[in-house]
Scaffold this motif. Structure first.
Motif, PDB file in Angstrom:
ATOM      1  N   VAL A   1       7.078  -3.946  -1.286  1.00 22.95           N
ATOM      2  CA  VAL A   1       5.634  -3.952  -1.483  1.00 22.95           C
ATOM      3  C   VAL A   1       5.351  -4.648  -2.810  1.00 22.95           C
ATOM      4  CG1 VAL A   1       3.539  -2.569  -1.711  1.00 22.95           C
ATOM      5  CG2 VAL A   1       5.376  -1.808  -0.183  1.00 22.95           C
TER       6      VAL A   1
ATOM      7  N   ASN B   1      -1.899  -1.711   2.486  1.00 24.10           N
ATOM      8  CA  ASN B   1      -2.750  -2.764   1.938  1.00 24.10           C
ATOM      9  C   ASN B   1      -4.146  -2.269   1.566  1.00 24.10           C
ATOM     10  OD1 ASN B   1      -0.663  -4.538   2.135  1.00 24.10           O
ATOM     11  ND2 ASN B   1      -1.615  -5.873   3.647  1.00 24.10           N
ATOM     12  N   GLN B   2      -4.447  -1.007   1.849  1.00 23.99           N
ATOM     13  CA  GLN B   2      -5.719  -0.433   1.424  1.00 23.99           C
ATOM     14  C   GLN B   2      -5.631   0.218   0.048  1.00 23.99           C
ATOM     15  OE1 GLN B   2      -6.546   2.134   4.784  1.00 23.99           O
ATOM     16  NE2 GLN B   2      -7.749   0.563   5.825  1.00 23.99           N
TER      17      GLN B   2
ATOM     18  N   GLU C   1       0.530  -7.153  -1.272  1.00 23.73           N
ATOM     19  CA  GLU C   1       0.954  -7.363   0.118  1.00 23.73           C
ATOM     20  C   GLU C   1       2.239  -6.600   0.356  1.00 23.73           C
ATOM     21  OE1 GLU C   1       0.579  -7.586   3.377  1.00 23.73           O
ATOM     22  OE2 GLU C   1      -0.706  -9.321   2.940  1.00 23.73           O
ATOM     23  N   ASN C   2       2.456  -6.205   1.622  1.00 29.84           N
ATOM     24  CA  ASN C   2       3.688  -5.512   1.977  1.00 29.84           C
ATOM     25  C   ASN C   2       4.541  -6.396   2.879  1.00 29.84           C
ATOM     26  OD1 ASN C   2       3.465  -4.572   5.030  1.00 29.84           O
ATOM     27  ND2 ASN C   2       1.419  -4.304   4.107  1.00 29.84           N
TER      28      ASN C   2
END
Length: 274
Positions: free
Chosen positions: A156, A221-222, A228-229
């Motif tokens: 991540v 991603n929230q 970004e993952n």
């Protein structure tokens, strides 16, 4: 041989060439078969990692010896340098506009063609380039083929600013996710924390098993601070699996077909300029 950072140590890129280990033979076979999808005039996303480096060298060979015309969009500074060395015309994604296909490796892929990527720390650019392509082709060896994602740590990418808070928020999120374990480590390099091409840190999530990859990708991603993952969901179209004996298996997500191809012969690269 081509190392993880894409450097060349003297072995040519052709499948069946002497001096390749069984693992490198598998990676090389997949890379060479994937390049068969590239047509003259295409704009191609160039992945990052040891398997992708074989692909870039094979593509460069076709550019130099067969006159193949391609425009490459690299997914990292390492790949950009390698592509230029190989004689591939390199542009930015903005200059290319849209890509015909992207060829890249993966750290894991499952039966639904979900991926974990980011072992090399380039998954942000890799995901941007892949989603700006008509098709994504993944090249891998059999060890990357898993029934369920999660044995490979999930990268991540996070902002350096407040990364400790971001890590704490991720840990709280994981308590409600269908995963086997919840370990988190900050990735380190030779001289301290690993820093991506964009200047960010990477947190590696040691999950063991990911029960619902799409849900986890969306939730991560929230979180504020997450850039970004490394979960690639509904992006990969084709997986090309190279095997230690040089034969290749191709799986197509849309047709549901799987085909096998024999090893590329030692003389496969003769007469390319004819």
């Amino acid at each position: 041989m081509i190392t993880e950072n894409g450097t060349h140590t003297g072995t040519e890129a052709g499948t069946g060439q002497p001096g390749l280990s069984p693992a490198d033979t598998a990676k090389n076979a997949a890379a060479c078969r994937a390049v068969d999808f590239v047509e003259d005039g295409m704009r191609v996303g160039l992945g990052t990692g040891s398997t992708a480096a074989f692909m870039v060298r094979r593509l460069g060979q076709l550019v130099r010896e067969a006159g193949l015309r391609v425009t490459g969009v690299p997914t990292s500074s390492r790949t950009a340098a390698l592509a230029r060395d190989e004689g591939i015309h390199v542009v930015t994604l903005a200059e290319a506009g849209w890509l015909d296909l992207t060829i890249d490796g993966a750290d894991e892929f499952d039966p639904a063609f979900n991926l974990i990527k980011g072992g090399g720390g380039a998954h942000l650019q890799e995901k941007v380039v892949a989603t700006a392509s008509d098709r994504m082709i993944v090249i891998a060896d059999p060890d990357k083929d898993v029934a369920q994602l999660g044995a490979f740590p999930l990268p991540v990418e996070v902002l350096q600013f407040g990364w400790e808070v971001t890590q704490r928020l991720i840990a709280e999120l994981l308590e409600g996710q269908d995963v086997a374990s919840r370990g988190i480590t900050r990735r380190m390099g030779a001289e301290g924390p690993f820093v991506t091409d964009e200047g960010n840190f990477i947190l590696d999530l040691h999950l063991g098993r990911i029960g619902n990859p799409p849900a986890l990708a969306l939730a991560l991603n929230q979180i504020a601070g997450v850039v970004e993952n490394g979960l690639f969901i509904d992006i990969c179209d084709v997986v090309v699996i190279g095997h230690p004996d040089g034969h290749v298996t191709v799986r197509d997500r849309h047709s549901g077909r799987e085909t096998s191809h024999g090893a590329v012969p030692d003389n496969a690269f003769s007469g390319l300029g004819g």
